[in-house]
Design an enzyme around this catalytic site. Structure first.
Site, PDB file in Angstrom:
ATOM      1  N   LYS A 125     -19.187  25.686  38.636  1.00  0.00           N
ATOM      2  CA  LYS A 125     -18.789  24.297  38.309  1.00  0.00           C
ATOM      3  C   LYS A 125     -18.198  23.586  39.522  1.00  0.00           C
ATOM      4  O   LYS A 125     -18.318  22.371  39.651  1.00  0.00           O
ATOM      5  CB  LYS A 125     -17.772  24.293  37.163  1.00  0.00           C
ATOM      6  N   LYS A 216     -33.879  26.124  35.249  1.00  0.00           N
ATOM      7  CA  LYS A 216     -33.955  25.963  33.794  1.00  0.00           C
ATOM      8  C   LYS A 216     -33.750  24.514  33.363  1.00  0.00           C
ATOM      9  O   LYS A 216     -33.108  23.734  34.078  1.00  0.00           O
ATOM     10  CB  LYS A 216     -32.971  26.910  33.107  1.00  0.00           C
ATOM     11  N   LYS A 219     -29.051  19.805  30.873  1.00  0.00           N
ATOM     12  CA  LYS A 219     -28.562  18.465  30.539  1.00  0.00           C
ATOM     13  C   LYS A 219     -28.187  17.699  31.793  1.00  0.00           C
ATOM     14  O   LYS A 219     -28.189  16.482  31.818  1.00  0.00           O
ATOM     15  CB  LYS A 219     -27.299  18.574  29.668  1.00  0.00           C
TER      16      LYS A 219
END
Ligand code: AMP
Ligand code: TRP
Length: 352
Positions: A125, A216, A219
């Site tokens: 993150k 992948k 979002k």
């Protein structure tokens, strides 16, 4: 008096899972996680099913309050639209059940900072290297306590409901291992009160991005054409799939390493195939088709597979009659009762 965890464990399974309210779910979320939540409603009539929209986790990435409120409603509408039945399943916003935060605090008193610092999510993150440590200067200046202790809250979500099984994608396995570690630490300190959960990994492949099939579907990717939202119209689905990145080799073969775009399309086709053929079977069946023909079959299959979801979703959000709020409060009430049983045991064990 201490009772063994095994005598407390209900013999029917208790399934818990959570999703972050970070936008409308995409095809990867649907086949990788959410479709299984719906499937369990019929497949396991005796299991207790608990699904949470984890808004406390969502603020580890700060966001405007209005946006969070909107994302939460959208997530709830999406879950109802795909077929989660609030009578059959307990569905609720995490922040409405304060026992989750309370158990998190208690777990954090026996959780190891060393273990947390080896986990990958906070590094990903913050775009830090995999071998970063909390002592590194950049990490220390940017890492917030909430992001670092995210896995403790996730463990509390699961343990407060005495979940025996947790359906999640591969990327969450590390968090489940940590939840089991929290059980070991707590039970060692206070007695065998918490139940160790098992992970259920969905049998399907990851769905890859349509514009970059080596990563992948996600979002957060910039390109909107990289993902199919479960609320996309048939036109949008067709347009996104027809512009999916493939290759110029003729014919159809299933070779994920050398032909990732075609392999992803075959994987998606196999997910919705009525005859339940594998992607390799489908490649053999359509060996002489063109990529264009394959894309058109994939579009039809996805449109059919998501049929009705878009309409139900729009209706739930557009008809502003308080239905979503009532569903959320009904679920929160059930979740509070479920969590209270564990918290009684835990509070007594700790000495409160
Ligand atoms: P996220 O959107 O990352 O919060 O993920 C929510 C759930 O969907 C998790 O259980 C993920 O493992 C799953 N998931 C997310 N992206 C994909 C994907 N591209 N393919 C399959 N499963 C996915
Ligand atoms: N961390 C999970 C994700 O990002 C969401 C989550 C929060 C969760 N609490 C959970 C999943 C408990 C399973 C069980 O997808």
């Amino acid at each position: 008096m201490q009772r063994a965890a095994s005598t407390l464990r209900q013999s029917p399974r208790v399934v818990f899972s959570g999703i972050q309210p970070t936008g409308i779910p995409h095809l990867g979320n649907y086949v990788g996680a959410l479709r299984q939540w719906v499937h369990l409603q019929d497949a396991e009539p005796n299991s207790k099913l608990i699904y949470s929209i984890v808004d406390l986790h969502a603020i580890t990435t700060p966001q405007p309050p209005e946006q969070l409120r909107r994302y939460k409603r959208e997530a709830l509408a999406a879950l109802l639209a795909i077929g989660i039945d609030p009578e059959r399943s307990t569905i609720f916003y995490q922040s409405a059940v304060s026992a989750h935060s309370e158990l998190m605090w208690i777990l954090s008193c026996t959780a190891s900072v060393g273990y947390l610092s080896r986990m990958t999510q906070w590094k990903t993150k913050l775009s830090l290297k995999a071998d970063s440590s909390i002592e590194d200067k950049t990490a220390a200046s940017r890492l917030k306590l909430g992001l670092f202790s995210y896995p403790v809250l996730q463990a509390a979500d699961i343990l407060v409901h005495r979940a025996t099984h947790v359906p999640v994608g591969h990327d969450q396995q590390q968090h489940l291992e940590f939840a089991r570690e929290c059980v070991t630490n707590f039970n060692y300190a206070y007695g065998p009160h918490l139940v160790s959960p098992q992970t259920i990994i969905p049998p399907v492949h990851r769905v890859m991005s349509l514009t970059d099939p080596t990563s992948k579907m996600s979002k957060s990717a910039k390109a909107e054409k990289s993902r199919i939202l479960i609320t996309d119209s048939p036109m949008e689905i067709k347009s996104k799939i027809s512009s999916a990145l493939t290759d110029s080799i003729s014919g159809i073969t299933y070779e994920p390493a050398s032909r990732p775009g075609i392999a992803n399309l075959l994987d998606i086709l196999s997910i919705f195939d009525h005859q339940q053929r594998t992607a390799a079977d489908l490649a053999t069946a359509y060996a002489t088709s063109s990529p264009k023909q394959l894309k058109s079959m994939v579009s039809e299959a996805v449109i059919e597979g998501l049929q009705g979801i878009r309409e139900r979703y729009r209706e739930l959000l557009d008809v502003n009659d308080g239905h979503l709020d009532r569903v959320a409060e009904y679920g929160a009430e059930k979740a509070r009762r479920s969590a209270a049983e564990t918290m009684d045991l835990v509070r007594t064990a700790v000495g409160f």
